[in-house]
Design a protein around this motif. Structure first.
Motif, PDB file in Angstrom:
ATOM      1  N   LEU A  70      -9.925  -0.789   3.304  1.00  0.00           N
ATOM      2  CA  LEU A  70     -11.132  -1.607   3.385  1.00  0.00           C
ATOM      3  C   LEU A  70     -11.218  -2.594   2.213  1.00  0.00           C
ATOM      4  O   LEU A  70     -11.652  -3.729   2.380  1.00  0.00           O
ATOM      5  CB  LEU A  70     -12.375  -0.718   3.422  1.00  0.00           C
ATOM      6  N   ILE A  71     -10.814  -2.184   1.030  1.00  0.00           N
ATOM      7  CA  ILE A  71     -10.816  -3.079  -0.131  1.00  0.00           C
ATOM      8  C   ILE A  71      -9.826  -4.209   0.079  1.00  0.00           C
ATOM      9  O   ILE A  71     -10.035  -5.347  -0.337  1.00  0.00           O
ATOM     10  CB  ILE A  71     -10.483  -2.298  -1.404  1.00  0.00           C
ATOM     11  N   SER A  72      -8.728  -3.926   0.752  1.00  0.00           N
ATOM     12  CA  SER A  72      -7.698  -4.949   0.972  1.00  0.00           C
ATOM     13  C   SER A  72      -8.222  -6.130   1.772  1.00  0.00           C
ATOM     14  O   SER A  72      -7.764  -7.245   1.600  1.00  0.00           O
ATOM     15  CB  SER A  72      -6.508  -4.333   1.718  1.00  0.00           C
ATOM     16  N   GLY A  89       3.411  -3.423   0.392  1.00  0.00           N
ATOM     17  CA  GLY A  89       3.137  -2.139   1.024  1.00  0.00           C
ATOM     18  C   GLY A  89       2.154  -1.334   0.209  1.00  0.00           C
ATOM     19  O   GLY A  89       1.706  -1.754  -0.856  1.00  0.00           O
ATOM     20  N   LEU A  90       1.802  -0.179   0.708  1.00  0.00           N
ATOM     21  CA  LEU A  90       0.888   0.709  -0.014  1.00  0.00           C
ATOM     22  C   LEU A  90       1.669   1.504  -1.052  1.00  0.00           C
ATOM     23  O   LEU A  90       1.988   2.683  -0.875  1.00  0.00           O
ATOM     24  CB  LEU A  90       0.180   1.644   0.963  1.00  0.00           C
ATOM     25  N   SER A 148      -4.249  -1.371  -3.294  1.00  0.00           N
ATOM     26  CA  SER A 148      -4.803  -2.428  -2.439  1.00  0.00           C
ATOM     27  C   SER A 148      -4.203  -3.781  -2.786  1.00  0.00           C
ATOM     28  O   SER A 148      -3.882  -4.583  -1.905  1.00  0.00           O
ATOM     29  CB  SER A 148      -6.314  -2.482  -2.584  1.00  0.00           C
ATOM     30  N   LYS A 149      -4.057  -4.057  -4.075  1.00  0.00           N
ATOM     31  CA  LYS A 149      -3.476  -5.329  -4.511  1.00  0.00           C
ATOM     32  C   LYS A 149      -2.040  -5.467  -4.010  1.00  0.00           C
ATOM     33  O   LYS A 149      -1.651  -6.513  -3.488  1.00  0.00           O
ATOM     34  CB  LYS A 149      -3.509  -5.413  -6.035  1.00  0.00           C
ATOM     35  N   ASN A 150      -1.256  -4.429  -4.155  1.00  0.00           N
ATOM     36  CA  ASN A 150       0.126  -4.469  -3.681  1.00  0.00           C
ATOM     37  C   ASN A 150       0.189  -4.584  -2.160  1.00  0.00           C
ATOM     38  O   ASN A 150       1.076  -5.244  -1.622  1.00  0.00           O
ATOM     39  CB  ASN A 150       0.894  -3.233  -4.157  1.00  0.00           C
TER      40      ASN A 150
END
Length: 74
Positions: free
Chosen positions: A70-72, A50-51, A42-44
């Motif tokens: 959703l966390i992103s 990207g994922l 999510s952080k990236n």
């Protein structure tokens, strides 16, 4: 007869408690890293990489795609 059934239930409950305590002790060093992997993806994703787990590596290693997206947004 009622007393025997009551004593039997207490022994079963005591056995269940002992087994639970043993399992807690035995599995206390078990580390679940799935949450860390999700947060890293999510952080990236938020940073525009990207994922991916590591920048430049295109490996699908995520187990919960929707949760990561959703966390992103947070």
């Amino acid at each position: 007869m009622e007393i025997k059934n009551l004593i039997k239930r207490y022994y079963i409950l005591l056995l269940a408690i002992i087994i639970s305590i043993f399992q807690i002790y035995y599995f206390s060093n078990f580390i679940v890293d799935d949450a860390y992997i999700t947060y890293r993806y999510s952080k990236n994703f938020v940073e525009g990489k990207g994922l991916v787990f590591n920048e430049g590596e295109r490996v699908e290693g995520i187990t919960n795609f929707l949760y990561s997206i959703l966390i992103s947004f947070g």
